[in-house]
Design a protein around this motif. Sequence first.
Motif, PDB file in Angstrom:
ATOM      1  N   ASP A 211       6.284  36.464   1.976  1.00  0.00           N
ATOM      2  CA  ASP A 211       6.628  35.723   3.188  1.00  0.00           C
ATOM      3  C   ASP A 211       5.555  34.705   3.530  1.00  0.00           C
ATOM      4  OD1 ASP A 211       9.123  37.244   4.023  1.00  0.00           O
ATOM      5  OD2 ASP A 211       7.678  38.856   3.682  1.00  0.00           O
TER       6      ASP A 211
ATOM      7  N   LYS B 130       7.473  31.088   4.431  1.00  0.00           N
ATOM      8  CA  LYS B 130       8.908  30.804   4.274  1.00  0.00           C
ATOM      9  C   LYS B 130       9.365  29.982   5.477  1.00  0.00           C
ATOM     10  CE  LYS B 130      10.372  34.809   1.577  1.00  0.00           C
ATOM     11  NZ  LYS B 130      10.851  36.198   1.681  1.00  0.00           N
ATOM     12  N   GLU B 131      10.141  28.949   5.191  1.00  0.00           N
ATOM     13  CA  GLU B 131      10.541  28.010   6.239  1.00  0.00           C
ATOM     14  C   GLU B 131      11.200  28.723   7.420  1.00  0.00           C
ATOM     15  OE1 GLU B 131      12.787  24.700   4.720  1.00  0.00           O
ATOM     16  OE2 GLU B 131      13.355  24.037   6.732  1.00  0.00           O
TER      17      GLU B 131
ATOM     18  N   GLN C 113       9.592  26.139  -1.860  1.00  0.00           N
ATOM     19  CA  GLN C 113      10.901  25.498  -1.887  1.00  0.00           C
ATOM     20  C   GLN C 113      10.842  24.079  -1.325  1.00  0.00           C
ATOM     21  OE1 GLN C 113      13.904  27.884   0.069  1.00  0.00           O
ATOM     22  NE2 GLN C 113      14.779  28.297  -1.952  1.00  0.00           N
TER      23      GLN C 113
ATOM     24  N   ASP D 257       8.540  36.260  -3.871  1.00  0.00           N
ATOM     25  CA  ASP D 257       9.290  36.483  -2.636  1.00  0.00           C
ATOM     26  C   ASP D 257       8.371  36.929  -1.486  1.00  0.00           C
ATOM     27  OD1 ASP D 257      11.592  36.406  -1.105  1.00  0.00           O
ATOM     28  OD2 ASP D 257      12.043  38.537  -1.437  1.00  0.00           O
TER      29      ASP D 257
ATOM     30  N   GLN E 274       8.194  31.809  -4.862  1.00  0.00           N
ATOM     31  CA  GLN E 274       9.622  32.160  -4.798  1.00  0.00           C
ATOM     32  C   GLN E 274       9.924  33.398  -5.636  1.00  0.00           C
ATOM     33  OE1 GLN E 274      12.679  29.057  -4.499  1.00  0.00           O
ATOM     34  NE2 GLN E 274      11.029  27.599  -4.963  1.00  0.00           N
TER      35      GLN E 274
ATOM     36  N   GLU F  93       6.972  24.037   3.858  1.00  0.00           N
ATOM     37  CA  GLU F  93       6.396  25.387   3.783  1.00  0.00           C
ATOM     38  C   GLU F  93       4.915  25.375   3.435  1.00  0.00           C
ATOM     39  OE1 GLU F  93      10.268  27.933   2.368  1.00  0.00           O
ATOM     40  OE2 GLU F  93       9.135  26.913   0.789  1.00  0.00           O
TER      41      GLU F  93
END
Lengths: 420, 148
Positions: A232, A253-254, A97, A230, A227, A101
């Motif tokens: 981590d 993930k941020e 994203q 999904d 993304q 990240e």
Amino acid sequence: MNKKSNIVQQKNQPLGFDLKKIRNDFPILHQIINGKPLVYLDNAATSQKPKNVLDAIEKYYREYNSNIHRGVHTLSENATEAYELARLKVKNFINAQSNKEVIFVRGATEAINLVAQSFGRNSLNENDEIIITELEHHANIVPWQLLSEQTGATLKFIPINDNGELIIEEYKKLLSKNTKIVAVGHISNALGTINPIKTIINMAHEYEAKVLIDGAQATSHISVDVQKLDCDFYAFSGHKIFGPTGVGILYGKEVLLEKMPPYQGGGDMIKMVTMMETQYNDLPYKFEAGTPNISGAIGLGAAIDYVNEIGLENISQYENELLNYANQLASEITGLKFIGTAKQKTSILSFTLKGIHPHDIGTILNNEGIAIRTGHHCAMPVMEHFKIPATSRASFAFYNTHEEIDVLIKAIDKCKKVFN
Amino acid sequence: MFDIKDLYQEIIVDHNRNPRNFRVIADADKTMEGFNPLCGDRLKLYLKIDGGNISDIAFDGTGCAISVASASLMTDAMKGKSIDEAETLFNNFHCLITTENEIDTDHLGKLAVLAGVKNFPARVKCASLCWHTLHSALIGDKNPVTTE
């Protein structure tokens, strides 16, 4: 050349895939080893580097070598720009994203250790469980064993079947509210199995466990969208995707990375330091202490450009054809046993030959100019499952040819003659 | 460039296929394990010592053709040797597979067939594992031998 012969020449190549040009992009491939043309089939250990990667690294050292993020001079600005551009290329390549990240590390191994120590050590206790698999490379086993010793958390394994596939029903049984981390390889380095990671991630998330994917074997073969997956965390190494050694990526993930404490302290990861305390830098720099591998990052960026130019779809399609061709010829060799026969596989041919030890095969093949890997492939639990000490592993990349597979098959036959 | 047959000579292929002294000596005076962690070769040596002489010697385990043939040939050569003679042979064999210079191989007998190993540096450890294991057993080392 008439139209017909042109079609014949192209029959094993995807449209727009120019094998001759591709091979010319890799200078190392054109050499004689032990009197024979090199046949490099050890791509799962490390891949070769195209000219644009070599050029990018050389250009950095010749024209703008300097430290990043701190100089006001032009060279430093240029180096910083190139380093951050490489991060952007990685971000786009895996569809993260944001740049925050994407953390540059030494390789997949360091990425996994970073997550185990920074995320795991601060959030696990003796009631918690970590799930890994029987298929893992040691790099995705040992960091979790260390974490388990440090926190008292229990380590559990998803077993594999005799095709070398994870048994998802068993995974289901292992999951519970105590599961905190699931760490799984995207693709097995020893067998080539492509794991159903989307399913694995979804199942873990039902229990709110975090999932790390070891993508060391994946990014050079199939496209990755963090993304969509999904996941981590996602880890991979530059040198397995036609980039230099000593550089790799941790995607996280941020929201998770924000909460994690630094992995190492030093320069570049701080905002302000007094003798008493330090205010840490923002993401991703919080995890990049010290002068990073600047040329390595730039080289990795160039490698990603190269892969994008050829296209991962073309690469997958062509490598699948190579694997099918190799499988077909190898299946006709008496005494050859395939190790790893998963339905979903990348271009890895792992095998044993009756009565001949893999190391003897490796030596005989090397004498024919062929580089393969023999041994346990840093996956001793996999060898244990198949009750063998080692396998011979030929792993193909998109610059390999059908003719090279013919040479391999002939050399395997020679092994049998030597020991006849 | 070397011919692969320099390495895999007929005697080596034969000793790999039918290793001599491949058995357990249940009442051994000395036993010692050798392990090559890089390739997973693993062997165990069993020795009977009688009046300073090796009266019986055997091995078992798994390994490549070079390591199995080397252990087979070594155990054959060691039977009846005094411990001093065994140590001398250990040193001579070491020279045989590691030095560039031509050495006198008369006293090495069949062991000389392993000379080809020196042209394949990655395989020297395979040939020497059993010898280092024997050496450790004779000098009374407690720890298993590893090549790393």
